[in-house]
Design an enzyme around this catalytic site. Structure first.
Site, PDB file in Angstrom:
ATOM      1  N   TRP A 139       0.876  -1.186   0.000  1.00  0.00           N
ATOM      2  CA  TRP A 139       0.000   0.000   0.000  1.00  0.00           C
ATOM      3  C   TRP A 139       0.903   1.223   0.000  1.00  0.00           C
ATOM      4  CZ3 TRP A 139      -5.543   0.413   0.755  1.00  0.00           C
ATOM      5  CH2 TRP A 139      -5.993   1.741   0.755  1.00  0.00           C
ATOM      6  N   GLU A 212       7.700  -1.247   1.568  1.00  0.00           N
ATOM      7  CA  GLU A 212       7.609  -0.898   2.992  1.00  0.00           C
ATOM      8  C   GLU A 212       8.513  -1.865   3.761  1.00  0.00           C
ATOM      9  OE1 GLU A 212       3.141  -0.930   4.036  1.00  0.00           O
ATOM     10  OE2 GLU A 212       3.272  -1.551   1.961  1.00  0.00           O
ATOM     11  N   ASP A 245       9.514   3.043   1.752  1.00  0.00           N
ATOM     12  CA  ASP A 245       8.367   3.835   2.208  1.00  0.00           C
ATOM     13  C   ASP A 245       8.195   3.560   3.703  1.00  0.00           C
ATOM     14  OD1 ASP A 245       5.878   4.810   2.880  1.00  0.00           O
ATOM     15  OD2 ASP A 245       4.799   3.819   1.245  1.00  0.00           O
ATOM     16  N   GLN A 248       4.729   4.376   7.937  1.00  0.00           N
ATOM     17  CA  GLN A 248       4.257   3.891   9.243  1.00  0.00           C
ATOM     18  C   GLN A 248       5.398   3.507  10.170  1.00  0.00           C
ATOM     19  OE1 GLN A 248       0.953   1.298   9.461  1.00  0.00           O
ATOM     20  NE2 GLN A 248      -0.044   2.131   7.660  1.00  0.00           N
ATOM     21  N   LYS A 274       2.899   9.887   7.515  1.00  0.00           N
ATOM     22  CA  LYS A 274       2.107   9.735   8.737  1.00  0.00           C
ATOM     23  C   LYS A 274       2.781  10.163  10.042  1.00  0.00           C
ATOM     24  CE  LYS A 274      -0.361   5.736   6.900  1.00  0.00           C
ATOM     25  NZ  LYS A 274      -1.770   6.089   7.025  1.00  0.00           N
ATOM     26  N   ARG A 408      -3.898  -4.744  13.144  1.00  0.00           N
ATOM     27  CA  ARG A 408      -2.694  -3.907  13.108  1.00  0.00           C
ATOM     28  C   ARG A 408      -2.730  -3.078  14.380  1.00  0.00           C
ATOM     29  NH1 ARG A 408      -2.372  -0.389   8.025  1.00  0.00           N
ATOM     30  NH2 ARG A 408      -4.535   0.145   8.404  1.00  0.00           N
TER      31      ARG A 408
HETATM   32  C1  LIG Z   1       3.141   2.466   3.839  1.00  0.00           C
HETATM   33  C2  LIG Z   1       2.199   3.521   3.375  1.00  0.00           C
HETATM   34  N1  LIG Z   1       2.567   4.340   2.395  1.00  0.00           N
HETATM   35  C3  LIG Z   1       1.769   5.318   1.948  1.00  0.00           C
HETATM   36  C4  LIG Z   1       0.510   5.499   2.482  1.00  0.00           C
HETATM   37  C5  LIG Z   1      -0.363   6.590   1.939  1.00  0.00           C
HETATM   38  O1  LIG Z   1      -0.387   7.661   2.780  1.00  0.00           O
HETATM   39  P1  LIG Z   1      -1.526   8.780   2.631  1.00  0.00           P
HETATM   40  O2  LIG Z   1      -2.805   8.098   2.955  1.00  0.00           O
HETATM   41  O3  LIG Z   1      -1.101   9.820   3.631  1.00  0.00           O
HETATM   42  O4  LIG Z   1      -1.473   9.279   1.244  1.00  0.00           O
HETATM   43  C6  LIG Z   1       0.081   4.681   3.511  1.00  0.00           C
HETATM   44  C7  LIG Z   1      -1.261   4.877   4.086  1.00  0.00           C
HETATM   45  O5  LIG Z   1      -1.821   4.048   4.741  1.00  0.00           O
HETATM   46  C8  LIG Z   1       0.935   3.654   3.959  1.00  0.00           C
HETATM   47  O6  LIG Z   1       0.561   2.832   4.943  1.00  0.00           O
END
Ligand SMILES: Cc1ncc(COP(=O)(O)O)c(C=O)c1O
Length: 438
Positions: A139, A212, A245, A248, A274, A408
């Protein structure tokens, strides 16, 4: 004058776009939030085990954040995007100080999707290529390039994705697809196979891999030690950039400042969001001077309304102040240990707790109806979530095909030991109740 609760929901149902797919809105009217709790309009207190949307690492309405917003809004809120202010340059320098070389250049933005959009755009420009690899359970956000690299949800029905997005299997140790002689995940074979497929599909334009360090929306999947070093090697062999990324996982959530520290790798580009604004909209792209120089020479453009805005940058500086001063990396390790032990006890008592995983204060609990077959039940997950809410605990569950429901769990790093224990005892009770009423 406030309307009745029935009128509130009638207005919500009539006037709000339902943006969360099949999930309904939580049927509570939230009036305020403080520390680790949110408070409903009718006076109920709910422990927030998701830090809002996995963001409020300092808890809600942290007094120093409140003061910073007041101060900055009153002196300098927003600027023409080509103008600079001290909070922006300070935050860029201070982020670089928390990172290993050569990550020293920052672009300050607003959301996670936007930071990934910018990172992917930069990677394409710098490499002169366009193909992007990401995990099949990823994601990365809802904007075009971020959504193109997102496979865990939301791909169907929106027309063609950008050409050149390729998926890599996620290394899930609880549900291994490639196994060794002992039935454990053989991630090297899985990774080799994944890249064999990518090489076969590639048109010769592999630009970057975006991943991630712990897949959160993919069900708290933590790739094994050694995985990211091997992935970086695959990228290097192909002239691809590695983008991590850490929306989180960044900024102490997993017990270290950045989750990638475990792996002894440094990404070419890092995205933060975030947790950087601790609940307010702030994101960053970090890269080396060399990559930034190449991007600049090729005319890199990411000119947005809120790029380099002073107000969120001032918040980011306070987030760093508090993380450093209160040693919240150590708190996340300590509280993460408590959480882990509590979840293990729950798994000991309840057969439906199939797997416990995660790191620091980002934990996952996978529910199954049968530990042998690892069969799942969406209904069980929904029942536990509902019961938790009734008992005063907000939990988030991800339900993905081929997996059980995965909770989670990501409380604020400022939570007390008592709050962690309270959450665990409510979860324990809720699972017990949900199983009884099956
Ligand atoms: C790992 C990761 N990257 C990017 C995003 C996207 O972030 P945003 O919703 O602030 O655009 C999320 C959102 O849940 C995420 O968990």
């Amino acid at each position: 004058m406030a309307t009745t609760s029935a009128a509130f929901w009638a207005d919500a149902d009539r006037h709000l776009v339902r943006y969360a797919g099949p999930a309904d809105f939580t049927r509570e009217i939230i009036a305020r939030a403080e520390g680790s709790f949110v408070f409903t309009e009718d006076g109920r207190r709910i422990l927030d085990f998701t830090s809002g949307q996995m963001s409020a690492i300092l808890g809600h309405s942290h007094p120093e954040i409140v003061a910073a917003v007041r101060r900055q809004a009153a002196t300098l809120d927003h600027l023409f995007s080509g103008m600079l202010s001290r909070p922006v340059v300070d935050l860029a320098r201070r982020l670089a100080e928390t990172l290993p070389a050569p990550l020293e250049k920052a672009l300050l933005l607003t959301t996670g999707a936007e930071s990934n959009e910018a990172a992917i755009r930069m990677a394409k420009l710098v490499t002169g290529k366009h193909e992007i690899v990401s995990f099949a359970r990823s994601w990365h956000g809802m904007t075009q390039a971020a959504a193109g690299a997102t496979y865990s949800a939301g791909r169907k029905g929106y027309g063609p994705a950008a050409p050149g997005n390729l998926a890599l299997p996620a290394p899930n140790r609880y549900r291994p697809d490639f196994t060794d002689a002992d039935g454990r995940l053989d991630w090297r074979r899985q990774l080799d196979f994944g890249f064999d497929l990518i090489d076969a599909q590639s048109v010769g334009s592999l630009a970057a891999c975006i991943v991630e360090p712990i897949l959160s929306s993919g069900g708290i999947i933590e790739p094994p030690p050694g995985y990211f070093a091997a992935l970086l090697e695959k990228c290097r062999e192909r002239g691809m950039l590695l983008i991590l990324d850490e929306a989180q996982t960044g900024l102490c959530r997993t017990g270290t400042w950045y989750a990638f520290e475990r792996d002894g790798v440094v990404p070419d580009i890092l995205t933060l969001s975030k947790t950087l604004g601790a609940g307010l909209p702030l994101a960053a792209v970090l890269t080396s001077a060399e990559i930034e120089q190449e991007a600049h020479e090729r005319g890199f453009l990411f000119f947005t309304t809120h790029v380099s805005d002073p107000l969120p940058a001032a918040v980011g500086n306070v987030v760093l102040d508090v993380l450093i001063r209160d040693r919240l990396d150590e708190c996340a390790q300590h509280l993460g240990g408590l959480l882990r032990r509590g979840l293990e006890q729950i798994a000991h008592r309840h057969e439906v707790a199939g797997d416990i995983r995660g790191r620091g204060l980002l934990a996952g609990l996978e529910l199954v109806v049968d530990r042998e077959t690892k069969r799942s039940s969406d209904e069980l997950g929904a029942r536990v979530t509902r019961r938790c809410l009734e008992l005063g605990l907000h939990m988030n569950i991800v339900q993905l095909p081929g997996m059980g429901g995965v909770f989670r769990i990501a409380p604020p790093l400022t939570a007390s030991e008592d709050e962690i224990s309270l959450g665990l005892s409510i979860l324990d009770e809720a699972i017990g109740d949900a199983v009884k009423t099956r």
